[in-house]
Enzyme design. Sequence first.
Site, PDB file in Angstrom:
ATOM      1  N   CYS A 235       0.839  -1.205   0.000  1.00  0.00           N
ATOM      2  CA  CYS A 235       0.000   0.000   0.000  1.00  0.00           C
ATOM      3  C   CYS A 235       0.868   1.247   0.000  1.00  0.00           C
ATOM      4  CB  CYS A 235      -0.918  -0.007   1.226  1.00  0.00           C
ATOM      5  SG  CYS A 235      -1.788   1.551   1.506  1.00  0.00           S
TER       6      CYS A 235
ATOM      7  N   GLU B 268     -24.691  26.901  -5.109  1.00  0.00           N
ATOM      8  CA  GLU B 268     -25.009  27.126  -3.704  1.00  0.00           C
ATOM      9  C   GLU B 268     -24.744  28.574  -3.292  1.00  0.00           C
ATOM     10  OE1 GLU B 268     -23.319  24.338  -1.007  1.00  0.00           O
ATOM     11  OE2 GLU B 268     -24.312  22.597  -1.903  1.00  0.00           O
TER      12      GLU B 268
ATOM     13  N   HIS C 259     -18.656  21.785   2.043  1.00  0.00           N
ATOM     14  CA  HIS C 259     -18.819  23.022   1.300  1.00  0.00           C
ATOM     15  C   HIS C 259     -18.703  24.193   2.270  1.00  0.00           C
ATOM     16  CE1 HIS C 259     -21.116  21.231  -2.400  1.00  0.00           C
ATOM     17  NE2 HIS C 259     -19.818  20.942  -2.380  1.00  0.00           N
TER      18      HIS C 259
ATOM     19  N   HIS D 108      -8.433   7.441   3.869  1.00  0.00           N
ATOM     20  CA  HIS D 108      -7.831   8.704   3.437  1.00  0.00           C
ATOM     21  C   HIS D 108      -8.862   9.552   2.706  1.00  0.00           C
ATOM     22  CE1 HIS D 108      -7.719   6.503  -0.370  1.00  0.00           C
ATOM     23  NE2 HIS D 108      -7.490   7.657  -0.994  1.00  0.00           N
TER      24      HIS D 108
ATOM     25  N   GLU E 101     -33.295  10.604 -15.500  1.00  0.00           N
ATOM     26  CA  GLU E 101     -32.452  11.343 -14.551  1.00  0.00           C
ATOM     27  C   GLU E 101     -31.298  12.045 -15.251  1.00  0.00           C
ATOM     28  OE1 GLU E 101     -32.956   8.524 -10.666  1.00  0.00           O
ATOM     29  OE2 GLU E 101     -32.332   7.660 -12.566  1.00  0.00           O
TER      30      GLU E 101
ATOM     31  N   GLN F 286      -9.065  13.378   0.023  1.00  0.00           N
ATOM     32  CA  GLN F 286      -8.304  14.270  -0.831  1.00  0.00           C
ATOM     33  C   GLN F 286      -8.740  15.709  -0.613  1.00  0.00           C
ATOM     34  OE1 GLN F 286      -7.558  12.987  -4.970  1.00  0.00           O
ATOM     35  NE2 GLN F 286      -8.815  11.195  -4.512  1.00  0.00           N
TER      36      GLN F 286
ATOM     37  N   ASN G 131     -13.770   9.605  -1.040  1.00  0.00           N
ATOM     38  CA  ASN G 131     -14.453   8.526  -1.745  1.00  0.00           C
ATOM     39  C   ASN G 131     -14.181   7.236  -0.976  1.00  0.00           C
ATOM     40  OD1 ASN G 131     -15.330  10.190  -3.896  1.00  0.00           O
ATOM     41  ND2 ASN G 131     -13.340   9.974  -4.888  1.00  0.00           N
TER      42      ASN G 131
ATOM     43  N   HIS H  54      -4.257   0.358   8.087  1.00  0.00           N
ATOM     44  CA  HIS H  54      -4.768   0.143   6.739  1.00  0.00           C
ATOM     45  C   HIS H  54      -6.226  -0.314   6.749  1.00  0.00           C
ATOM     46  CE1 HIS H  54      -4.325  -0.772   2.432  1.00  0.00           C
ATOM     47  NE2 HIS H  54      -4.900  -1.948   2.654  1.00  0.00           N
TER      48      HIS H  54
ATOM     49  N   HIS I 130      -7.093   2.032   2.204  1.00  0.00           N
ATOM     50  CA  HIS I 130      -6.489   2.727   3.350  1.00  0.00           C
ATOM     51  C   HIS I 130      -7.306   3.996   3.627  1.00  0.00           C
ATOM     52  CE1 HIS I 130      -2.784   3.339   5.885  1.00  0.00           C
ATOM     53  NE2 HIS I 130      -3.396   4.503   6.011  1.00  0.00           N
TER      54      HIS I 130
ATOM     55  N   CYS J  78       0.410   3.328   3.471  1.00  0.00           N
ATOM     56  CA  CYS J  78       0.804   2.827   4.780  1.00  0.00           C
ATOM     57  C   CYS J  78       2.137   3.441   5.224  1.00  0.00           C
ATOM     58  CB  CYS J  78       0.924   1.308   4.756  1.00  0.00           C
ATOM     59  SG  CYS J  78      -0.661   0.429   4.883  1.00  0.00           S
TER      60      CYS J  78
ATOM     61  N   ASN K 164      -0.480  15.066  -3.709  1.00  0.00           N
ATOM     62  CA  ASN K 164      -0.919  13.928  -4.509  1.00  0.00           C
ATOM     63  C   ASN K 164       0.086  13.634  -5.622  1.00  0.00           C
ATOM     64  OD1 ASN K 164      -2.374  12.120  -6.229  1.00  0.00           O
ATOM     65  ND2 ASN K 164      -4.298  12.911  -5.410  1.00  0.00           N
TER      66      ASN K 164
ATOM     67  N   SER L 254      -9.428   3.823  -5.093  1.00  0.00           N
ATOM     68  CA  SER L 254      -8.444   2.867  -5.604  1.00  0.00           C
ATOM     69  C   SER L 254      -7.646   2.194  -4.491  1.00  0.00           C
ATOM     70  CB  SER L 254      -7.473   3.583  -6.556  1.00  0.00           C
ATOM     71  OG  SER L 254      -6.811   4.646  -5.884  1.00  0.00           O
TER      72      SER L 254
END
Length: 341
Positions: free
Chosen positions: A50, A182, A281, A166, A317, A168, A153, A113, A164, A53, A75, A161
């Site tokens: 990972c 908004e 937000h 985390h 939709e 962003q 996510n 992890h 672990h 880690c 990143n 992906s």
Amino acid sequence: MLRLQHDSHRRLNALTGEWVLVSPHRTNRPWQGQTEAKAEAAIPSYDPGCYLCPGNARANGERNPAYEDVFAFDNDFAALLADAPREEINEKGLIVAQGEPGFCRVVCFSPRHDLTLSRMSVGDITKVVELWREEFARLDANPLVGFVQIFENRGAMMGASNPHPHCQIWATQSEPNEILKESVRQRDYFESRRTCLLCDYLALELEKRERVVCENDGFVALVPFWATWPFETVLLPRRHMVALDEFGESDSRALADILSQLTKCYDNLFSTPFPYSMGFHQRPSDGAAHPHWHFHGHFYPPLLRSATIRKFMVGFELLGSPQRDITPESAAERLRASLSR
């Protein structure tokens, strides 16, 4: 007389000005659609392969320190580049493009992890919130930055992906689409009524209590009246604040606690690690006060009927407007019930 729990109707999203179609009578229809594989529960506490880690090498060759709580870094595959050109292409207002410089950061919640927010202690989640505050303050002060988006996510279903724990942070020069929508709605409400849209909305929800999921002294988690995703929720601070830089220690701990409660609700609902995209937000980073803005968080989970059936945005939709069968009120009731399991 319109019966919200029985009749097809549409609901206005007060934050964006968009509508969602609600069809509660469709909840009894048979399901023959796609099912997903149930998430695997067995994840090691440390994975030598990972790149998040402690002590492991990342894709760019750098090695993570032996961190013991939270850890943030640039990143390695950033979607935004600080040196992106700022020029604009505009051909008759039809072919338009603008350079978008920015910064992308990764925040590891824990050296473990195998943890998630739902399984971390409130004290450890508080450390994550404090790091969010620090990262926001640093990026907010950068003259290149117009908005700071913190998001997570969770789960392969949402494109994560790496399991672990985390999140962003993307800091863009311009204000993203959802923020612009908004901003307009909150500003218009403030200018016409001299009060905050989300302060007034929260007061109304606390009075009705139909869609409240969980709460503490500082925050309330609820299914918004206009929710699009089946078990969508929003986190609202009880006191008016426009961004993370207004948080005190008690606010950080209160946010950590409500995150702990809500993610436990999700995991308990279908007895599975619940996938979602979530994010916060807050006011834009343009140096203005933005008194109309009210800090809040959004949770967008895709699961519909079980751990293996998800909601898809297709057909009407995509071409018309979002639609849901499960009412926000019934979703809130089910989430509330899952908190005590």
